[in-house]
Write a protein that holds these residues in place. Structure first.
Motif, PDB file in Angstrom:
ATOM      1  N   SER A 112       1.801   5.254   0.698  1.00 57.99           N
ATOM      2  CA  SER A 112       1.522   6.214   1.763  1.00 57.99           C
ATOM      3  C   SER A 112       1.305   7.606   1.175  1.00 57.99           C
ATOM      4  O   SER A 112       1.693   8.606   1.758  1.00 57.99           O
ATOM      5  N   GLN A 123      -1.606  10.007  -1.457  1.00 63.11           N
ATOM      6  CA  GLN A 123      -2.966  10.044  -2.000  1.00 63.11           C
ATOM      7  C   GLN A 123      -2.999   9.886  -3.510  1.00 63.11           C
ATOM      8  O   GLN A 123      -4.049   9.694  -4.097  1.00 63.11           O
ATOM      9  N   TRP A 124      -1.833   9.941  -4.181  1.00 64.33           N
ATOM     10  CA  TRP A 124      -1.815   9.926  -5.642  1.00 64.33           C
ATOM     11  C   TRP A 124      -1.757   8.523  -6.240  1.00 64.33           C
ATOM     12  O   TRP A 124      -2.125   8.330  -7.385  1.00 64.33           O
ATOM     13  N   VAL A 125      -1.257   7.556  -5.510  1.00 68.11           N
ATOM     14  CA  VAL A 125      -1.245   6.169  -5.986  1.00 68.11           C
ATOM     15  C   VAL A 125      -1.712   5.268  -4.848  1.00 68.11           C
ATOM     16  O   VAL A 125      -1.541   5.583  -3.682  1.00 68.11           O
ATOM     17  N   ASP A 126      -2.305   4.130  -5.209  1.00 66.34           N
ATOM     18  CA  ASP A 126      -2.811   3.256  -4.149  1.00 66.34           C
ATOM     19  C   ASP A 126      -1.823   2.165  -3.750  1.00 66.34           C
ATOM     20  O   ASP A 126      -1.973   1.554  -2.696  1.00 66.34           O
ATOM     21  N   HIS A 127      -0.780   1.928  -4.583  1.00 67.41           N
ATOM     22  CA  HIS A 127       0.204   0.911  -4.218  1.00 67.41           C
ATOM     23  C   HIS A 127       1.550   1.211  -4.888  1.00 67.41           C
ATOM     24  O   HIS A 127       1.632   1.997  -5.829  1.00 67.41           O
ATOM     25  N   PRO A 182       0.846  -1.196   0.000  1.00 74.11           N
ATOM     26  CA  PRO A 182       0.000   0.000   0.000  1.00 74.11           C
ATOM     27  C   PRO A 182       0.879   1.243   0.000  1.00 74.11           C
ATOM     28  O   PRO A 182       1.914   1.282   0.677  1.00 74.11           O
TER      29      PRO A 182
END
Length: 171
Positions: free
Chosen positions: A18, A20-24, A16
């Motif tokens: 850390s 807000q722009w990518v989820d992983h 995951p």
């Protein structure tokens, strides 16, 4: 000149993010000193949003002309391999592209940039031993050679009369 190909398997984690722009994010975590029998991107385990995969197998290619970089890697005290992942169309969305042993080659790939993930992982002992033997067999120290410049010709850029009688037009 003979090259050496060392088969390896690569372990990668999808973690995951850390931000807000990518989820992983994709993180290579280990290279194993043997080929795998598992299919590429076989899930090893899942825990708290992290998924570990055996990304597949690759070959660490050693070339006699690149021993200076291998030697520098070995002499660093902490030899590394660089795992190169590229976005792929098949699940899980990444593909194992290469595993590099030459730090200068890895740095050149990072400099070019793009969507590739290029991360160092510790070099396993058997790969290190094979690389040490390869360097011992093929490396030749090249002495420093200082090039001497040609003396400048002060007339090289001087104005020259035009051919054909000195007119200003063409032909």
């Amino acid at each position: 000149m003979e090259e050496l190909r060392i088969p390896v398997s690569v372990i990668v984690e999808r973690r995951p993010a850390s931000t807000q722009w990518v989820d992983h994010v994709w993180v290579p975590v280990a290279v194993l000193p043997a080929p795998t029998v598992a299919k590429p991107w076989t899930v090893l385990h899942r825990h708290n949003g992290l998924t570990a995969y055996i990304a597949g197998q690759a070959e660490v290619e050693l070339h006699p002309s690149d021993t200076l970089g291998y030697k520098a890697n070995l002499d660093s005290g902490r030899p590394m391999l660089w795992v190169v992942l590229r976005p792929g169309l098949d699940e899980p969305g990444m593909e194992l592209h290469r595993v590099l042993a030459d730090p200068t080659e890895a740095e050149a790939m990072v400099t070019v940039g793009g969507e590739e993930v290029i991360e160092p992982v510790p070099m396993p002992g058997p790969v290190r031993e094979a690389m040490e033997a390869f360097v011992a067999q093929h490396h030749r120290d090249r002495g420093f050679y200082k090039r001497t410049r040609d003396r400048a010709d002060p007339e090289a850029l001087a104005a020259r009369p035009r051919a054909g009688g000195g007119g200003h037009g063409r032909g």
